[in-house]
Motif scaffolding. Structure first.
Motif, PDB file in Angstrom:
ATOM      1  N   GLN A   1      36.932  29.216  30.721  1.00 46.45           N
ATOM      2  CA  GLN A   1      36.832  28.447  29.544  1.00 46.45           C
ATOM      3  C   GLN A   1      37.953  29.064  28.314  1.00 46.45           C
ATOM      4  O   GLN A   1      38.342  28.271  27.785  1.00 46.45           O
ATOM      5  CB  GLN A   1      35.406  28.941  29.112  1.00 46.45           C
ATOM      6  CG  GLN A   1      35.072  28.275  27.683  1.00 46.45           C
ATOM      7  CD  GLN A   1      34.001  29.198  27.261  1.00 46.45           C
ATOM      8  OE1 GLN A   1      33.228  29.793  27.962  1.00 46.45           O
ATOM      9  NE2 GLN A   1      33.877  29.125  25.684  1.00 46.45           N
TER      10      GLN A   1
ATOM     11  N   SER B   1      40.317  43.074  35.401  1.00 51.28           N
ATOM     12  CA  SER B   1      40.109  44.342  36.533  1.00 51.28           C
ATOM     13  C   SER B   1      40.182  43.961  37.817  1.00 51.28           C
ATOM     14  O   SER B   1      40.832  44.763  38.795  1.00 51.28           O
ATOM     15  CB  SER B   1      38.877  45.364  36.213  1.00 51.28           C
ATOM     16  OG  SER B   1      38.705  45.694  34.947  1.00 51.28           O
TER      17      SER B   1
ATOM     18  N   SER C   1      40.551  52.141  30.366  1.00 55.51           N
ATOM     19  CA  SER C   1      39.782  52.556  29.249  1.00 55.51           C
ATOM     20  C   SER C   1      39.892  54.020  28.935  1.00 55.51           C
ATOM     21  O   SER C   1      39.762  54.748  29.845  1.00 55.51           O
ATOM     22  CB  SER C   1      38.363  52.409  29.744  1.00 55.51           C
ATOM     23  OG  SER C   1      37.524  52.417  28.412  1.00 55.51           O
TER      24      SER C   1
ATOM     25  N   THR D   1      34.726  46.866  24.440  1.00 53.84           N
ATOM     26  CA  THR D   1      35.200  47.981  24.575  1.00 53.84           C
ATOM     27  C   THR D   1      36.958  47.847  25.045  1.00 53.84           C
ATOM     28  O   THR D   1      37.730  48.701  24.372  1.00 53.84           O
ATOM     29  CB  THR D   1      34.995  48.692  26.189  1.00 53.84           C
ATOM     30  OG1 THR D   1      33.358  48.519  26.078  1.00 53.84           O
ATOM     31  CG2 THR D   1      35.249  50.091  26.462  1.00 53.84           C
TER      32      THR D   1
ATOM     33  N   HIS E   1      46.727  44.790  32.719  1.00 53.45           N
ATOM     34  CA  HIS E   1      45.545  45.872  33.076  1.00 53.45           C
ATOM     35  C   HIS E   1      45.616  46.887  32.177  1.00 53.45           C
ATOM     36  O   HIS E   1      45.945  47.958  32.767  1.00 53.45           O
ATOM     37  CB  HIS E   1      45.350  45.698  34.284  1.00 53.45           C
ATOM     38  CG  HIS E   1      43.943  46.446  34.916  1.00 53.45           C
ATOM     39  ND1 HIS E   1      44.023  47.021  36.018  1.00 53.45           N
ATOM     40  CD2 HIS E   1      42.989  46.236  34.232  1.00 53.45           C
ATOM     41  CE1 HIS E   1      42.656  47.556  36.128  1.00 53.45           C
ATOM     42  NE2 HIS E   1      41.985  47.025  35.014  1.00 53.45           N
TER      43      HIS E   1
ATOM     44  N   ALA F   1      40.444  39.722  26.517  1.00 53.08           N
ATOM     45  CA  ALA F   1      39.591  41.065  27.191  1.00 53.08           C
ATOM     46  C   ALA F   1      37.982  40.556  27.125  1.00 53.08           C
ATOM     47  O   ALA F   1      37.450  41.214  26.182  1.00 53.08           O
ATOM     48  CB  ALA F   1      39.816  42.252  26.723  1.00 53.08           C
TER      49      ALA F   1
ATOM     50  N   THR G   1      33.507  35.678  19.520  1.00 51.33           N
ATOM     51  CA  THR G   1      32.694  34.369  19.617  1.00 51.33           C
ATOM     52  C   THR G   1      31.567  34.303  18.516  1.00 51.33           C
ATOM     53  O   THR G   1      31.117  33.631  18.063  1.00 51.33           O
ATOM     54  CB  THR G   1      31.779  34.102  20.873  1.00 51.33           C
ATOM     55  OG1 THR G   1      31.348  35.512  21.154  1.00 51.33           O
ATOM     56  CG2 THR G   1      32.713  33.635  21.742  1.00 51.33           C
TER      57      THR G   1
END
Ligand code: NAD
Length: 703
Positions: free
Chosen positions: A390, A410, A434, A304, A431, A380, A325
């Motif tokens: 990681q 967030s 949306s 998103t 930050h 994100a 990924t």
């Protein structure tokens, strides 16, 4: 510094406004201009004057920093200066390039002739600050360009190119070469032909059917203006231009202007204007702090937020390497980006070629090595500290030294994230909200070790991608979500007390919020908070995090995406319909906790929710999480749908008076069943109220 230079060339005096960046008409400039006009008028060696501006153009208008100070009304005021120019016995020619707006345009219209460049930018934008042009603009512009075009310009505040005014009396001539030389030649022609001074006030203004036209204009403007009084006042001032003699029209304009100047809506809009300018100043990071060049950006995660963030950068022409990924997630993310552009394609604001150009800026990949040459990377990925660890460890190993590493978290601790790397000075929070390609707000989260050059870079970059950046310190939820949590809790308490979600939403929407908290919940998805509360309950088994929203989620009501949440939704519709099933769930929840419902009015709903925001905002200010009160307002205005005509929660508190705010908080705290700790007034509020000060005056120093 006088802000004005005067040069005489072959009997023509050239008066040049010199007050960078936009030659605003500050007190010193007004004084200097009046003196220069007087001198030139009585100097037998001068036949005419050319009035022009240096740098960015003619003049951007009033000096907004003077608003509300004695300097704004110090003699000479713009209106009397305008009178003197108009009354000058020698022709005054305005030579206009660049910006010519507000008071600048009013000044130009007081001159006897105007010569411009086709690209000059013309506007009377006062309405955007809840005002109207108060120095004759509403009376002179219709005499020069006609009533209807003048009304449109003044009511909208829109900027138009001088080129569009070619067929009007606003411009007597255009220059496509050396403006000053052309203006001087024009002046010589005026003198040679004995044309003398020509005053706009002497032009007659006639309109058949004026009454019917203005009635139509009033109806249309009233419907569009909502709670703002200025647009309708603009119509009234123009109507006066038509049905009264010039001086009487000016008088009416002044009355309307004064009423608007004292209106809370204009005070709020002027506050917002200043808040936007103030937010880019970081107290201990000077404006000239060298930044780092950002030419290529990396985004981690095509979900998103990652998708929206990518769009923000490619919209500004910056190439993005987008990392995922797995191929499925990457394909889904790219498809969403493409789909999000469909609206712009349909509206014609983006061409198919433009879309392909933008998409070509994305390098979508599963290979982290492609990030090696980016200048900034924004993470994100899922909101989990382990996942972030990681990712940041990998970034630390792959990204070139000197690049900026940003997180879109967030609520996680940015300082902890920074410590996952060997370069915490390069780590910052960016930050986004949306949908990230739409929402203007960007909270720039400053970690304990974030470098000043990294901060300066982030603030400049925000401008490049069209965001309103506000600096926040590190705390749970930063500025916006930390306050939102209190607001949401107050709203939840109200439904526990006896209100229903649609009543709470209606009351807050009536107050001016773009959307009530329960509608927002349905839009965002109730499952996110549900999962968070479950995690928190596991972490802190002796604390109760449960809310009635958990019961909605247990019933499969996750919000709009499942067709039901706090409301129900018809298939394919986003229109919220109050649902008796929700009422039953709430009533059962109350019964289980032994709560007897009582009547809750709209006034109480607004008072509690808004005071919850104010109280937490004051704590955020006192904790130094926000640099200034107006930054908090900006967060709420640009990210949370707070109405601009109320100026933001902190400004609203100042307008009400902090004494009154503290009293209200104490009254709520003392009410039966209230959480006294929650409602205890923030110490800063109490202190400022005692001192008779405002949150806006608080500078962070301990008094
Ligand atoms: P999302 O679940 O929609 O997307 C996350 C994406 O990250 C997924 O596509 C996932 O495949 C990918 N991902 C996970 N691990 C990865 C890795 N190691 N490398 C590359 N990609 C990886 O989540 P979201 O809603 O976009 O949220 C992302 C972050 O933004 C979170 O930290 C969240 O708190 C924050 N945020 C979300 C919102 C919001 O409204 N959704 C608003 C502001 C901030």
């Amino acid at each position: 510094m006088s802000h004005l230079s005067v040069a005489v060339d072959d009997r023509i005096a050239v008066l040049t406004l010199e007050n960078p960046p936009v030659n605003s008409l500050c007190h010193e400039l007004r004084q200097a201009l009046r003196a220069a006009i007087e001198r030139a008028d009585s100097d037998a060696g001068i036949d005419a004057m050319v009035l022009t501006g240096s740098g960015a153009g003619f003049s951007g208008g009033a000096d907004i920093r003077e608003f509300g100070t004695p300097r704004a009304t110090a003699h000479p005021q713009l209106s009397s200066l305008i009178r003197e120019i108009e009354a000058s016995s020698k022709p005054v020619i305005a030579a206009i390039a660049g910006v010519c707006m507000g008071g600048g345009l009013e000044l130009a219209m007081a001159c006897h002739y105007r010569i411009g460049t086709a690209a000059a930018k013309i506007a009377l934008p006062e309405v955007k600050l809840g005002l109207l042009p108060g120095a004759g603009g509403t009376q002179r512009l219709p005499r020069l360009i006609g009533i209807e075009p003048a009304l449109n310009m003044i009511v909208s505040g829109a900027t138009v190119a001088a080129e569009q005014m070619r067929d009007t009396a606003l411009f007597d001539a255009f220059s496509d070469g050396d403006l000053l030389r052309d203006a001087a030649n024009f002046a010589r022609r005026v003198i040679a032909a004995g044309l003398g001074t020509r005053r706009v006030r002497d032009l007659t203004l006639r309109m058949p059917n004026a009454e019917a036209y203005f009635q139509f204009a009033r109806n249309t403007v009233r419907a569009a203006a909502g709670p703002y009084p200025a647009p309708l006042a603009c119509v009234e001032a123009l109507a006066a231009a038509v049905d009264r003699p010039f001086e009487a029209g000016l008088k009416r304009e002044r009355e309307l202007f004064t009423t608007l100047l004292l209106s809370p809506e204009s005070a709020a809009l002027r506050h917002v204007f200043q808040a936007e300018r103030a937010a880019s100043h970081i107290l201990d990071v000077p404006k000239d702090t060298p930044g780092r060049a950002v030419r290529k950006v990396g985004v981690i995660g095509a979900g998103t937020m990652g998708g929206g963030i990518t769009m923000s950068f490619i919209n500004a022409g910056l190439p993005v390497v987008l990392l995922e990924t797995n191929q499925d997630a990457l394909d889904r993310g790219l498809a969403t980006i493409r789909r999000n552009y469909q609206g712009a394609l349909r509206k014609g604001t983006l061409s198919p070629a433009g879309l392909e150009q933008r998409l070509a800026l994305i390098t979508a990949t599963l290979d982290v090595a492609l990030l090696s040459d980016v200048d900034l990377v924004i993470e994100a990925v899922f909101e989990s500290l382990d996942v972030k660890r990681q990712v940041f460890e990998t970034l630390d190993a792959v990204i070139r030294p000197g690049a900026i590493l940003a997180s879109n978290t967030s609520a996680l601790n940015l300082d902890a994230i920074a410590e996952f790397t060997s370069r915490p000075q390069d780590v910052i929070g960016l930050h986004f909200f949306s949908p990230a390609n739409v929402m203007r707000l960007l909270e720039v989260v400053r970690g304990a070790r974030t470098g000043k050059d990294v901060l300066a870079t982030a603030m400049r970059l925000a401008k490049t991608i069209g965001k309103t950046a506000v600096v926040s310190g590190v705390c749970d939820g930063f500025i916006g979500n930390r306050m939102l949590a209190r607001y949401g809790a107050a709203a939840h308490d109200l439904i526990m007390a006896g209100a229903l979600p649609h009543q709470v939403d209606a009351a807050l929407q009536e107050f001016g919020m773009a959307m009530g908290p329960f509608r927002v919940g349905d839009l965002a998805g109730l499952d996110i908070g549900w999962a968070l509360r479950k995690r928190r309950s596991a972490e802190f088994p002796d604390r109760d995090f449960s809310t009635v929203a958990d019961d909605l989620c247990e019933a499969g009501r996750f919000g709009q995406k499942t067709g039901a949440g706090w409301y129900r939704y018809e298939a394919g519709s986003r229109h919220p319909i109050p649902d008796p099933k929700v009422t039953a769930i709430i009533e059962q929840y109350r019964r289980q906790r032994g709560i007897t419902a009582r009547a809750v009015g709209a006034g109480e709903i607004v008072e509690r929710c808004i005071h919850a925001l104010i109280n937490e905002g004051a704590r955020i200010l006192e904790d130094g999480i926000a640099q200034r009160s107006s930054d908090i307002d900006l967060v709420y205005l640009s990210g949370y749908g707070f109405p601009a005509y109320r100026g933001g929660p902190m400004f609203y508190a100042d307008q009400r008076g902090l004494h009154e705010v503290v009293r209200a908080l104490r009254r709520i705290a003392a009410a039966p069943g209230a959480d006294a700790l929650f409602w205890t007034p923030a110490p800063l509020l109490v202190r400022l109220a005692q001192q008779g000060k405002t949150l806006g005056e608080f500078t962070g120093s301990v008094e």
